[in-house]
Design an enzyme around this catalytic site. Structure first.
Site, PDB file in Angstrom:
ATOM      1  CB  ALA A  14      90.350  91.580  32.640  1.00 45.51           C
ATOM      2  CB  VAL A  79      94.725  87.239  37.646  1.00 44.65           C
ATOM      3  CG1 VAL A  79      93.662  87.783  38.591  1.00 44.65           C
ATOM      4  CG2 VAL A  79      95.345  85.977  38.228  1.00 44.65           C
ATOM      5  CE  LYS A  80     100.772  89.324  31.253  1.00 44.37           C
ATOM      6  NZ  LYS A  80     101.539  90.581  31.049  1.00 44.37           N
ATOM      7  CB  ALA A  81      99.373  82.927  32.761  1.00 43.86           C
ATOM      8  CE  LYS A 188      91.027  78.177  26.458  1.00 41.18           C
ATOM      9  NZ  LYS A 188      92.036  79.145  26.059  1.00 41.18           N
ATOM     10  CD  GLU A 195      91.849  80.181  19.369  1.00 38.97           C
ATOM     11  OE1 GLU A 195      92.298  81.336  19.477  1.00 38.97           O
ATOM     12  OE2 GLU A 195      91.289  79.569  20.311  1.00 38.97           O
ATOM     13  NE  ARG A 456     120.827  60.686  13.713  1.00 39.06           N
ATOM     14  CZ  ARG A 456     120.766  59.820  14.707  1.00 39.06           C
ATOM     15  NH1 ARG A 456     120.387  58.569  14.485  1.00 39.06           N
ATOM     16  NH2 ARG A 456     121.103  60.178  15.935  1.00 39.06           N
TER      17      ARG A 456
END
Length: 486
Positions: A14, A79-81, A188, A195, A456
């Site tokens: 891709a 590739v896609k996870a 990451k 981000e 509490r």
């Protein structure tokens, strides 16, 4: 087809895979490429020819692909996870030999990487989970890379990644061995969470400047271009300035105004927030950015809600406030920078908490260094973060680093003005507001949590600690309260 064995292979062509393969070839490493859809292989080979007759060789079947690579083989998967990764490993493993190395370059859940590293080790294979940031442009010209897992596997590709990664003049290649297990994927993931926060904060700055300050797209282009020459210099601010300058090629006006206000996502932001909750690490800026994306997805509901409240006298903007544009731009710049410090502080604290839990021994200053170039969150600001951790590797929070503390103090009045202005105008600034609340909570010695803990203990006998005496205490609040009413 390669006459001599190639140095490395890449499976998954891709956009990211194609561009990374071309980058590797351009740096002088002959590379074999493979993709289930063979047209992608041919397309990549053709690009390699057009972009300088690069040493890139395509293969239509996995066996010839694997056998074309020199031993011990190194194969990067893009590739896609999830299950596609498992399927690709299964396909390639049929032809791999002991000592060969598999590198997953996708955005994968870190525990999947750890599971796969153990599974392939049974066949004598090495495994790395390597986060790659920078988008298609970064992959082609130099990304930030975060490899974690087998150190032996890393040494097998170190010569390649040191040349392929983004190069920053004063700090070197934007890659380092992150650590054991799934640490590369985890880092990451948090990078992507930061981000999310960065993008949301920039969007809020835009909203305040446009909706309250009435800045035109031309003015916004100028403002963000100026900001990119100072403390906010970064990839995201740079591309934001670019976006405001692009006209619509299908009609009048600027393209940004025709883009539907509905933000997509791929899951790493959600994973970051889930991990923050699991590790009890406050990350309100990142969490609010995720919620903002969820709310943006409720477009149809928001359209109907707007009709309901407009009928009740509530427009998009509650009040048109007269503002000094120059002052507003300066205030928003300061608010954005201060909020950004909080977002990065939350991300770094999450990484540290996971590193402690897993025994990874991650170096936060080194992470800031490799994010300085190539990646989506690259910014001059990261130099300051590296320096903060160089000064004190055990720094509890970026907020209390002397330099960052000074900068926040200098900006906090402007920060509050922007948040108050937005609230009074009916404009949501969840990221900036959450960042300010995070700062105000963190800097206060005493919070109203004493009342929450008393509640509490009242209804659940959960006990409490005292400020004046050590130990755990329980009070029969209900009984005492009822007796006092008699």
């Amino acid at each position: 087809m390669a006459v001599q064995p190639t140095r490395i292979g890449l499976a998954g062509l891709a956009v990211m895979g194609q561009n990374l393969a071309l980058n590797i070839a351009e740096k002088g490493f002959p590379i074999s490429v493979y993709n289930r859809t063979t047209s992608k292989v041919d397309e990549t080979v053709e690009r390699a020819k057009k972009e300088g007759n690069l040493p890139l060789y395509g293969f239509h079947d996995p066996e010839s692909f694997v056998k074309s690579i020199q031993k011990p083989r190194v194969i990067i998967m893009l590739v896609k996870a999830g299950s596609p990764v498992d399927q690709t490993i299964k396909t390639l493993s049929a032809y791999l030999e002991k000592g060969d190395c598999i590198v997953d370059g996708g955005n994968e859940w870190y525990e999947n990487t750890e599971r796969r590293e153990k599974a392939v080790a049974e066949n004598g294979f090495l495994y790395l989970g390597m986060g790659v940031s920078g988008g298609e442009e970064g992959a082609r010209n130099g990304p930030s890379m975060m490899p974690g897992g087998s150190y032996e596997a890393y040494k097998n590709i170190e010569d390649i990644v040191l040349k392929v990664a983004a190069q920053v003049r004063d700090s070197g290649p934007c890659v380092t061995y992150i650590g054991k297990g799934g640490s590369g994927n985890f880092v990451k993931m948090v990078h992507n969470g930061i981000e999310y926060g960065d993008m949301q904060l920039i969007a809020e700055a835009y909203d305040v400047l446009k909706s309250v300050g009435k800045l035109s797209n031309e003015e916004l282009h100028s403002v963000f271009s100026d900001w990119n020459k100072g403390e906010l210099e970064s990839f995201l601010v740079e591309i934001t300035a670019d976006i405001f300058g692009i006209k619509d090629d299908k009609g009048d006006g600027h393209l940004v105004d025709k883009v539907l206000d509905k933000t997509g996502m791929k899951g790493t932001g959600k994973w970051t927030v889930q991990q923050a909750a699991e590790l009890s690490v406050p990350a309100p800026t990142i969490e609010s950015s995720l919620d903002a994306r969820f709310l943006s997805g409720l477009k149809d509901e928001r359209v109907q809600a707007a009709k309901v409240f407009k009928a009740g006298g509530f427009g998009d903007i509650l009040t048109d406030q007269k503002v000094d544009k120059k002052q507003l731009v300066d205030d928003v710049r300061k608010a954005l920078y201060a909020s950004k410090i909080c977002s990065y502080a939350q991300g770094m604290n999450l990484i540290r908490a996971k590193s402690i839990e897993k025994g990874w021994g991650l170096k936060l200053g080194e992470l800031a260094r490799i994010w300085k170039g190539g990646c989506i969150i690259r910014a001059i600001f990261l130099d300051r973060i590296k320096q903060a951790y160089d000064r004190n590797a055990e720094l509890a929070n970026l907020l209390v680093d002397p330099e960052f503390a000074k900068e926040i103090i200098e900006r906090q009045s402007a920060w509050r003005r922007v948040v108050c202005l937005a609230i009074n105008s009916g404009i949501s600034t969840p990221g900036m507001s959450a960042s300010l609340a995070y700062f105000d909570s963190y800097r206060r010695e005493r919070l109203p949590a004493n009342l929450v803990q008393a509640q509490r203990d009242y209804f659940g006998a959960h006990t409490y600690e005292r400020t004046d005496v050590e130990g755990s205490f329980h009070t029969e609040w209900f009984k005492i309260a009822r007796q006092s009413k008699i």
